[in-house]
Design an enzyme around this catalytic site. Sequence first.
Site, PDB file in Angstrom:
ATOM      1  N   GLY A  46       0.815  -1.134   0.062  1.00  0.00           N
ATOM      2  CA  GLY A  46      -0.138  -0.003  -0.025  1.00  0.00           C
ATOM      3  C   GLY A  46       0.760   0.952   0.194  1.00  0.00           C
ATOM      4  N   GLN A  51       3.056  10.247   1.281  1.00  0.00           N
ATOM      5  CA  GLN A  51       4.290   9.584   1.356  1.00  0.00           C
ATOM      6  C   GLN A  51       5.247   9.783  -0.215  1.00  0.00           C
ATOM      7  OE1 GLN A  51       2.404   5.454   2.198  1.00  0.00           O
ATOM      8  NE2 GLN A  51       4.298   5.232   3.374  1.00  0.00           N
ATOM      9  N   CYS A  95       5.929   0.163   7.332  1.00  0.00           N
ATOM     10  CA  CYS A  95       5.460   1.472   6.628  1.00  0.00           C
ATOM     11  C   CYS A  95       6.819   1.647   5.386  1.00  0.00           C
ATOM     12  CB  CYS A  95       5.000   2.242   7.443  1.00  0.00           C
ATOM     13  SG  CYS A  95       4.608   4.047   6.244  1.00  0.00           S
ATOM     14  N   LEU A  96       6.181   2.019   4.244  1.00  0.00           N
ATOM     15  CA  LEU A  96       7.446   2.212   3.352  1.00  0.00           C
ATOM     16  C   LEU A  96       8.146   3.451   3.783  1.00  0.00           C
ATOM     17  CD1 LEU A  96       5.850   1.347   0.061  1.00  0.00           C
ATOM     18  CD2 LEU A  96       7.571   0.072   1.360  1.00  0.00           C
ATOM     19  N   HIS A 137      -4.537   1.572   7.504  1.00  0.00           N
ATOM     20  CA  HIS A 137      -3.321   1.876   7.515  1.00  0.00           C
ATOM     21  C   HIS A 137      -3.119   3.395   6.558  1.00  0.00           C
ATOM     22  CE1 HIS A 137       1.380   1.536   8.040  1.00  0.00           C
ATOM     23  NE2 HIS A 137       1.314   2.264   6.897  1.00  0.00           N
ATOM     24  N   GLU A 138      -3.286   2.802   5.111  1.00  0.00           N
ATOM     25  CA  GLU A 138      -3.461   4.025   4.196  1.00  0.00           C
ATOM     26  C   GLU A 138      -4.218   5.211   4.588  1.00  0.00           C
ATOM     27  OE1 GLU A 138      -0.593   3.723   2.768  1.00  0.00           O
ATOM     28  OE2 GLU A 138      -0.490   1.529   2.944  1.00  0.00           O
ATOM     29  N   HIS A 141      -2.858   7.493   6.990  1.00  0.00           N
ATOM     30  CA  HIS A 141      -1.803   8.576   6.139  1.00  0.00           C
ATOM     31  C   HIS A 141      -2.682   9.615   5.877  1.00  0.00           C
ATOM     32  CE1 HIS A 141       2.149   6.546   6.111  1.00  0.00           C
ATOM     33  NE2 HIS A 141       1.411   5.381   5.726  1.00  0.00           N
TER      34      HIS A 141
HETATM   35 NI    NI Z   1       2.567   3.573   5.575  1.00  0.00          NI
END
Ligand code: NI
Length: 173
Positions: A46, A51, A95-96, A137-138, A141
């Site tokens: 995701g 991000q 998380c990226l 989670h997204e 963000h």
């Molecule tokens: Ni994340």
Amino acid sequence: MTLRPILIHPDPRLKKVTDPVTEVTADLRTLAADMLETMYDAPGIGLAAPQVGVMLRMMVMDCVKDDATPARPMVLLNPEVSWSSEDRSTYEEGCLSIPEQYADVERPAEVEVRWMDLDGASQTERFDGLWATCVQHEIDHLNGKLFIDYLKPLKRQMITRKMQKLKRERARA
Ligand code: NI
């Protein structure tokens, strides 16, 4: 398609509430394709627009993990949780924007999400398992919230310090 650089925590852009998408433009379609490519390349399941430094309510995901199932790249514009189960489940999240850090986060096990697709059509779907965790989670963000915000302050500070160190190292390299 272009890979977009992923912002690393701490970054003020990862703490902001993002703006709704009002129109599906050619630029937005390009961004969606870039975000999917960036997510698959990472690799991740995701990715949210902030991000990659774009302050819009937009996310991509594909939680298909086994090779036998066809990929399911999804683009969600203005996603909102319209229902969540009382049942909760715990996943070890990553998380990226917080590379190589993982921690258990408890969330509703099942959610119904409403969003606009790239054709401007409204969609609703119920997600469970990894998909439910990922979509929540997204969406977090898009509201300036990271998975580490669910952790105890000490653990969160420890991870943040590691990320500050990582960013210093990357800046020097
Ligand atoms: Ni994340």
